[in-house]
Motif scaffolding. Structure first.
Motif, PDB file in Angstrom:
ATOM      1  N   SER A  59      59.646 -36.587  35.606  1.00 36.70           N
ATOM      2  CA  SER A  59      60.576 -35.554  35.168  1.00 36.70           C
ATOM      3  C   SER A  59      61.889 -35.689  35.347  1.00 36.70           C
ATOM      4  O   SER A  59      62.669 -34.992  35.265  1.00 36.70           O
ATOM      5  N   GLY A  60      62.360 -36.757  36.112  1.00 36.12           N
ATOM      6  CA  GLY A  60      63.727 -37.085  36.329  1.00 36.12           C
ATOM      7  C   GLY A  60      64.346 -36.468  37.530  1.00 36.12           C
ATOM      8  O   GLY A  60      65.444 -36.639  37.523  1.00 36.12           O
ATOM      9  N   ILE A  61      63.472 -35.995  38.320  1.00 35.59           N
ATOM     10  CA  ILE A  61      63.949 -35.649  39.742  1.00 35.59           C
ATOM     11  C   ILE A  61      64.279 -36.792  40.479  1.00 35.59           C
ATOM     12  O   ILE A  61      63.449 -37.582  40.875  1.00 35.59           O
ATOM     13  N   SER A 100      65.061 -24.855  38.704  1.00 39.04           N
ATOM     14  CA  SER A 100      64.925 -25.382  37.232  1.00 39.04           C
ATOM     15  C   SER A 100      64.021 -26.735  37.606  1.00 39.04           C
ATOM     16  O   SER A 100      63.312 -27.166  36.714  1.00 39.04           O
ATOM     17  N   GLU A 101      64.213 -27.314  38.857  1.00 38.26           N
ATOM     18  CA  GLU A 101      63.594 -28.695  39.255  1.00 38.26           C
ATOM     19  C   GLU A 101      62.180 -28.245  39.518  1.00 38.26           C
ATOM     20  O   GLU A 101      61.231 -29.191  38.774  1.00 38.26           O
ATOM     21  N   VAL A 102      61.840 -27.290  39.963  1.00 41.24           N
ATOM     22  CA  VAL A 102      60.523 -26.779  40.044  1.00 41.24           C
ATOM     23  C   VAL A 102      59.855 -26.651  38.861  1.00 41.24           C
ATOM     24  O   VAL A 102      58.513 -27.126  38.480  1.00 41.24           O
ATOM     25  N   ASP A 103      60.400 -25.980  37.910  1.00 40.08           N
ATOM     26  CA  ASP A 103      59.878 -25.762  36.495  1.00 40.08           C
ATOM     27  C   ASP A 103      59.488 -27.161  35.817  1.00 40.08           C
ATOM     28  O   ASP A 103      58.364 -27.368  35.150  1.00 40.08           O
ATOM     29  N   SER A 104      60.327 -28.087  36.052  1.00 39.01           N
ATOM     30  CA  SER A 104      60.296 -29.400  35.483  1.00 39.01           C
ATOM     31  C   SER A 104      59.233 -29.975  36.022  1.00 39.01           C
ATOM     32  O   SER A 104      58.294 -30.484  35.224  1.00 39.01           O
ATOM     33  N   ASN A 122      55.644 -28.673  34.879  1.00 37.72           N
ATOM     34  CA  ASN A 122      55.331 -28.631  33.490  1.00 37.72           C
ATOM     35  C   ASN A 122      55.280 -30.135  33.165  1.00 37.72           C
ATOM     36  O   ASN A 122      54.863 -30.401  32.057  1.00 37.72           O
ATOM     37  N   GLU A 123      55.405 -31.260  34.173  1.00 33.44           N
ATOM     38  CA  GLU A 123      55.186 -32.410  33.595  1.00 33.44           C
ATOM     39  C   GLU A 123      53.673 -33.022  33.560  1.00 33.44           C
ATOM     40  O   GLU A 123      53.683 -33.783  32.540  1.00 33.44           O
ATOM     41  N   PRO A 124      52.861 -32.402  34.348  1.00 33.60           N
ATOM     42  CA  PRO A 124      51.415 -33.116  33.970  1.00 33.60           C
ATOM     43  C   PRO A 124      50.985 -32.548  32.497  1.00 33.60           C
ATOM     44  O   PRO A 124      51.315 -31.770  32.048  1.00 33.60           O
ATOM     45  N   ASP A 125      50.294 -33.699  31.988  1.00 28.95           N
ATOM     46  CA  ASP A 125      49.451 -33.488  30.604  1.00 28.95           C
ATOM     47  C   ASP A 125      48.292 -32.745  31.100  1.00 28.95           C
ATOM     48  O   ASP A 125      47.250 -33.472  31.361  1.00 28.95           O
ATOM     49  N   HIS A 127      51.243 -38.991  46.482  1.00 27.95           N
ATOM     50  CA  HIS A 127      51.765 -39.893  45.530  1.00 27.95           C
ATOM     51  C   HIS A 127      51.741 -39.195  43.996  1.00 27.95           C
ATOM     52  O   HIS A 127      52.646 -39.718  43.208  1.00 27.95           O
ATOM     53  N   ARG A 128      50.753 -38.308  43.830  1.00 25.75           N
ATOM     54  CA  ARG A 128      50.638 -37.797  42.538  1.00 25.75           C
ATOM     55  C   ARG A 128      51.955 -37.014  42.236  1.00 25.75           C
ATOM     56  O   ARG A 128      52.649 -37.005  41.200  1.00 25.75           O
ATOM     57  N   ILE A 129      52.572 -36.207  43.440  1.00 26.18           N
ATOM     58  CA  ILE A 129      53.859 -35.424  43.318  1.00 26.18           C
ATOM     59  C   ILE A 129      54.591 -36.308  42.997  1.00 26.18           C
ATOM     60  O   ILE A 129      55.826 -36.059  42.218  1.00 26.18           O
ATOM     61  N   LYS A 130      55.051 -37.417  43.527  1.00 21.99           N
ATOM     62  CA  LYS A 130      56.038 -38.451  43.444  1.00 21.99           C
ATOM     63  C   LYS A 130      56.030 -39.037  41.948  1.00 21.99           C
ATOM     64  O   LYS A 130      56.977 -39.236  41.226  1.00 21.99           O
ATOM     65  N   LEU A 131      54.618 -39.146  41.432  1.00 20.98           N
ATOM     66  CA  LEU A 131      54.579 -39.729  40.074  1.00 20.98           C
ATOM     67  C   LEU A 131      55.436 -38.592  39.013  1.00 20.98           C
ATOM     68  O   LEU A 131      56.092 -39.010  38.164  1.00 20.98           O
ATOM     69  N   TYR A 132      55.101 -37.379  39.377  1.00 16.97           N
ATOM     70  CA  TYR A 132      55.468 -36.350  38.406  1.00 16.97           C
ATOM     71  C   TYR A 132      56.991 -36.059  38.512  1.00 16.97           C
ATOM     72  O   TYR A 132      57.734 -35.898  37.620  1.00 16.97           O
ATOM     73  N   ALA A 133      57.501 -36.157  39.873  1.00 16.61           N
ATOM     74  CA  ALA A 133      58.916 -36.227  40.022  1.00 16.61           C
ATOM     75  C   ALA A 133      59.481 -37.138  39.121  1.00 16.61           C
ATOM     76  O   ALA A 133      60.773 -36.888  38.692  1.00 16.61           O
ATOM     77  N   GLN A 134      59.145 -38.396  39.503  1.00 20.98           N
ATOM     78  CA  GLN A 134      59.797 -39.574  38.696  1.00 20.98           C
ATOM     79  C   GLN A 134      59.694 -39.223  37.258  1.00 20.98           C
ATOM     80  O   GLN A 134      60.704 -39.561  36.541  1.00 20.98           O
TER      81      GLN A 134
END
Length: 296
Positions: free
Chosen positions: A233-235, A115-119, A122-125, A224-231
Motif C-alpha cells: 500500500s506504499g506505507i 488515511s494510512e490505516v484505510d489504505s 483495504n489492501e488485502p485481496d 510479516h503479513r502486516i508488513k507485506l500489506y504495508a509495503q
C-alpha cells in the motif's frame, strides 16, 4: 539456600500471585541468573549483597552499552526480587531501597494516520481466502486495539456477535470485554460464514483465524503479513506488531475519548501506561499548528 533455589522460589511466586506469562517469568529468571553469576565472581551471593554491589553491577552493564530502559527493567526485577526475600524473612534489609530509577526517555509510538490505516485495511485481496482472512484480522485489530497475541489466539467461544463484543483474557489472566464497531462485526460475520470453513478441515477447531495449515497462527507470521500489506500500500513507516493497537488508541484520544476508557479497552493495569497517548495527541496538534498557523 543457594541462589538457584531462591530464583526458582521467586519465579514460582510470580506465577502464583500475579499470573505472569512464561515469557515474563523467563525474563526475570534470566536477569537474576546473570546477576547471581556476576556476584559469585565478586565473592557475593544474592542473599549477601549490598547497595554498592548492585550499583556496581548496573554501572558495568551501562558501560558495556546497556540502554537506560534495559537498566530500568533490570532494577525493577531486582526490586521485586528483594522485596520478596524481605517479605519471606530471608533477608533483613532491601539493598535496592535507596537506588534511584534511571531516567528513561519515553519514545512516542509511531502511529499510522487515519488515511494510512484505510489504505492498509483495504489492501488485502478478498477474492483470495487467506487475504480475506487477513483483511478481517486487520479490521478487528484496528477496531478493538487487541494485542497481536490476543488476536491470533482468539477462540470462537470468545465471540459474542449478538452483543458485538469480544471476551479477552489479557496479561496476568485479567479478563475484559472489548466492543466491536459495525464494520468489524460485519466483517467477522461474513468471514465466519463464507471463508473460515474453507480454511479448517476440523469443524471442532476453535481458532477464529487459523493459519494455512489450519492451526493457530504465530505472532511473527501475522507481523510479516502486516508488513507485506504495508509495503504493497506504499506505507514507508516502520511497522511493528503493535502498530494498529497504537493507531486504535491514538485515534480514539485524537477524537476526544476519555483516557480511562482507552485504558480499559487496551487492558492496561496502570493509567500511566495509557497516558503516553495524550503525548501522541499533543505532538500531533503541535505539528498541525506549526504547519498551518501563520506564526507556527
Amino acid at each position: 539456600m543457594d541462589d538457584s533455589s531462591l530464583i526458582d522460589r521467586f519465579v514460582d511466586s510470580l506465577w502464583l500471585e500475579a499470573g505472569l506469562s512464561e515469557n515474563t517469568q523467563a525474563a526475570y529468571r534470566t536477569d537474576l541468573r546473570k546477576l547471581s553469576k556476576w556476584l559469585q565472581q565478586h565473592n557475593r551471593c544474592l542473599r549477601v549483597v549490598g547497595r554498592d554491589e548492585l550499583l556496581a553491577y548496573l554501572a558495568e552493564k551501562m558501560k558495556k552499552g546497556s540502554k537506560s530502559s534495559s537498566s530500568a527493567r533490570l532494577l525493577t526485577t531486582m526490586r521485586r526480587f528483594y522485596r520478596y526475600l524481605l517479605r519471606e524473612q530471608i533477608i533483613d534489609e532491601d539493598p535496592t531501597l535507596k537506588i534511584e530509577h534511571p531516567k528513561v526517555q519515553r519514545l512516542l509510538p509511531s502511529a499510522l494516520s487515519e488515511s494510512e490505516v484505510d489504505s492498509l485495511l483495504n489492501e488485502p485481496d478478498k477474492e483470495l481466502e487467506i487475504e480475506h482472512r487477513d483483511a478481517v484480522m486487520l479490521e478487528v485489530l484496528y477496531a478493538s486495539g487487541l494485542r497481536v497475541s490476543e488476536l491470533v489466539g482468539l477462540r470462537l467461544e470468545q465471540l459474542n456477535l449478538r452483543q458485538g463484543v469480544l471476551r479477552i483474557l489479557g496479561k496476568g489472566g485479567k479478563e475484559r470485554l472489548v466492543p466491536l464497531g459495525e464494520a468489524a462485526l460485519e466483517a467477522i460475520e461474513g468471514y465466519l460464514t463464507a471463508v473460515r470453513p474453507l480454511l479448517v478441515s476440523d469443524l471442532q477447531n476453535p481458532t477464529v483465524f487459523p493459519s494455512m495449515r489450519g492451526r493457530e497462527m504465530t505472532r511473527q507470521t501475522f507481523w510479516h503479513r502486516i508488513k507485506l500489506y504495508a509495503q504493497r500500500s506504499g506505507i514507508r513507516k516502520n511497522i511493528t506488531p503493535h502498530t494498529l493497537r497504537h493507531a486504535f488508541a491514538t485515534h480514539l484520544v485524537n477524537h476526544g475519548a476519555d483516557l480511562r476508557v482507552v485504558q480499559l479497552l487496551l487492558g492496561h493495569s496502570d493509567l500511566s501506561t495509557t497516558q503516553i497517548y495524550t503525548h501522541v495527541a499533543k505532538a500531533r496538534l503541535q505539528r498541525l499548528h506549526s504547519q498551518h498557523h501563520p506564526r507556527g
